[in-house]
Design a protein around this motif. Structure first.
Motif, PDB file in Angstrom:
ATOM      1  N   THR A   3      67.426 136.501  47.289  1.00 55.67           N
ATOM      2  CA  THR A   3      66.081 135.636  47.429  1.00 55.67           C
ATOM      3  C   THR A   3      66.086 134.506  46.356  1.00 55.67           C
ATOM      4  O   THR A   3      66.720 134.357  45.484  1.00 55.67           O
ATOM      5  CB  THR A   3      64.819 136.646  47.248  1.00 55.67           C
ATOM      6  OG1 THR A   3      64.871 137.160  45.849  1.00 55.67           O
ATOM      7  CG2 THR A   3      64.926 137.836  48.035  1.00 55.67           C
ATOM      8  N   LYS A   4      65.261 133.560  47.050  1.00 54.78           N
ATOM      9  CA  LYS A   4      65.058 132.174  46.361  1.00 54.78           C
ATOM     10  C   LYS A   4      63.618 132.043  45.549  1.00 54.78           C
ATOM     11  O   LYS A   4      62.823 132.899  46.322  1.00 54.78           O
ATOM     12  CB  LYS A   4      65.388 131.317  47.096  1.00 54.78           C
ATOM     13  CG  LYS A   4      66.976 131.159  47.560  1.00 54.78           C
ATOM     14  CD  LYS A   4      66.910 129.720  48.733  1.00 54.78           C
ATOM     15  CE  LYS A   4      68.857 130.010  49.071  1.00 54.78           C
ATOM     16  NZ  LYS A   4      68.774 130.317  50.261  1.00 54.78           N
ATOM     17  N   TYR A  15      56.630 130.485  44.373  1.00 54.37           N
ATOM     18  CA  TYR A  15      56.630 131.386  45.809  1.00 54.37           C
ATOM     19  C   TYR A  15      58.033 131.881  45.414  1.00 54.37           C
ATOM     20  O   TYR A  15      59.091 131.581  45.335  1.00 54.37           O
ATOM     21  CB  TYR A  15      56.489 130.688  46.803  1.00 54.37           C
ATOM     22  CG  TYR A  15      56.678 131.651  47.938  1.00 54.37           C
ATOM     23  CD1 TYR A  15      55.777 132.571  48.435  1.00 54.37           C
ATOM     24  CD2 TYR A  15      57.916 131.595  48.714  1.00 54.37           C
ATOM     25  CE1 TYR A  15      56.116 133.478  49.339  1.00 54.37           C
ATOM     26  CE2 TYR A  15      58.318 132.337  49.717  1.00 54.37           C
ATOM     27  CZ  TYR A  15      57.318 133.351  49.915  1.00 54.37           C
ATOM     28  OH  TYR A  15      57.649 134.310  51.005  1.00 54.37           O
ATOM     29  N   ASP A  16      57.898 133.303  45.316  1.00 52.57           N
ATOM     30  CA  ASP A  16      59.167 134.253  45.125  1.00 52.57           C
ATOM     31  C   ASP A  16      59.401 134.850  46.479  1.00 52.57           C
ATOM     32  O   ASP A  16      58.440 135.812  46.908  1.00 52.57           O
ATOM     33  CB  ASP A  16      59.084 135.023  43.839  1.00 52.57           C
ATOM     34  CG  ASP A  16      60.212 135.838  43.560  1.00 52.57           C
ATOM     35  OD1 ASP A  16      61.250 135.914  44.673  1.00 52.57           O
ATOM     36  OD2 ASP A  16      60.428 136.681  42.763  1.00 52.57           O
ATOM     37  N   GLY A  20      56.981 137.413  47.835  1.00 55.96           N
ATOM     38  CA  GLY A  20      55.919 136.984  48.839  1.00 55.96           C
ATOM     39  C   GLY A  20      54.679 136.634  48.325  1.00 55.96           C
ATOM     40  O   GLY A  20      54.720 136.200  47.144  1.00 55.96           O
ATOM     41  N   ALA A  21      53.767 136.389  49.197  1.00 53.43           N
ATOM     42  CA  ALA A  21      52.263 136.350  48.729  1.00 53.43           C
ATOM     43  C   ALA A  21      51.213 137.128  49.519  1.00 53.43           C
ATOM     44  O   ALA A  21      50.527 136.500  50.505  1.00 53.43           O
ATOM     45  CB  ALA A  21      52.135 134.623  48.956  1.00 53.43           C
ATOM     46  N   THR A  30      59.713 137.798  52.626  1.00 51.69           N
ATOM     47  CA  THR A  30      59.559 136.684  53.614  1.00 51.69           C
ATOM     48  C   THR A  30      60.528 135.458  53.168  1.00 51.69           C
ATOM     49  O   THR A  30      59.877 134.862  52.068  1.00 51.69           O
ATOM     50  CB  THR A  30      58.162 136.223  54.036  1.00 51.69           C
ATOM     51  OG1 THR A  30      57.527 137.355  54.443  1.00 51.69           O
ATOM     52  CG2 THR A  30      58.033 135.358  54.932  1.00 51.69           C
ATOM     53  N   PRO A  31      61.395 135.103  53.875  1.00 56.59           N
ATOM     54  CA  PRO A  31      62.135 133.896  53.330  1.00 56.59           C
ATOM     55  C   PRO A  31      61.447 132.702  53.489  1.00 56.59           C
ATOM     56  O   PRO A  31      60.239 132.596  54.451  1.00 56.59           O
ATOM     57  CB  PRO A  31      63.274 133.959  54.280  1.00 56.59           C
ATOM     58  CG  PRO A  31      63.255 134.724  55.372  1.00 56.59           C
ATOM     59  CD  PRO A  31      61.941 135.645  55.023  1.00 56.59           C
ATOM     60  N   TRP A  32      61.590 131.636  52.818  1.00 52.67           N
ATOM     61  CA  TRP A  32      60.749 130.304  52.783  1.00 52.67           C
ATOM     62  C   TRP A  32      60.621 129.767  54.008  1.00 52.67           C
ATOM     63  O   TRP A  32      59.561 129.158  54.644  1.00 52.67           O
ATOM     64  CB  TRP A  32      61.217 129.383  51.784  1.00 52.67           C
ATOM     65  CG  TRP A  32      60.544 128.147  51.557  1.00 52.67           C
ATOM     66  CD1 TRP A  32      61.138 126.902  51.954  1.00 52.67           C
ATOM     67  CD2 TRP A  32      59.362 128.121  51.049  1.00 52.67           C
ATOM     68  NE1 TRP A  32      60.053 125.976  51.635  1.00 52.67           N
ATOM     69  CE2 TRP A  32      58.860 126.470  51.129  1.00 52.67           C
ATOM     70  CE3 TRP A  32      58.425 128.856  50.608  1.00 52.67           C
ATOM     71  CZ2 TRP A  32      57.734 126.049  50.575  1.00 52.67           C
ATOM     72  CZ3 TRP A  32      57.127 128.281  50.092  1.00 52.67           C
ATOM     73  CH2 TRP A  32      56.712 126.986  50.223  1.00 52.67           C
TER      74      TRP A  32
END
Length: 56
Positions: A3-4, A15-16, A20-21, A30-32
């Motif tokens: 993950t980024k 935002y990791d 997520g958020a 959730t990927p960016w």
């Protein structure tokens, strides 16, 4: 899967992808690329294009 982390260039909010958020409707993992284009920074309201990937 690695993950980024993405940082808001306006206020520094992170935002990791792993966390997520959830408070903003973005599930953990959730990927960016899947974050909606109309999503904004929960701290300052910056747009998605005002974020940059960072190494943590």
């Amino acid at each position: 899967m690695e993950t980024k982390t993405w940082m808001c260039l306006i206020c520094g909010w992170l935002y990791d992808e792993a966390t997520g958020a959830p408070e903003d409707g973005i599930a953990p993992g959730t990927p960016w690329e899947q974050v909606p284009m109309n999503w904004t920074c929960p701290e300052c309201g910056a747009r998605k294009e005002d974020f940059e990937m960072v190494q943590i």
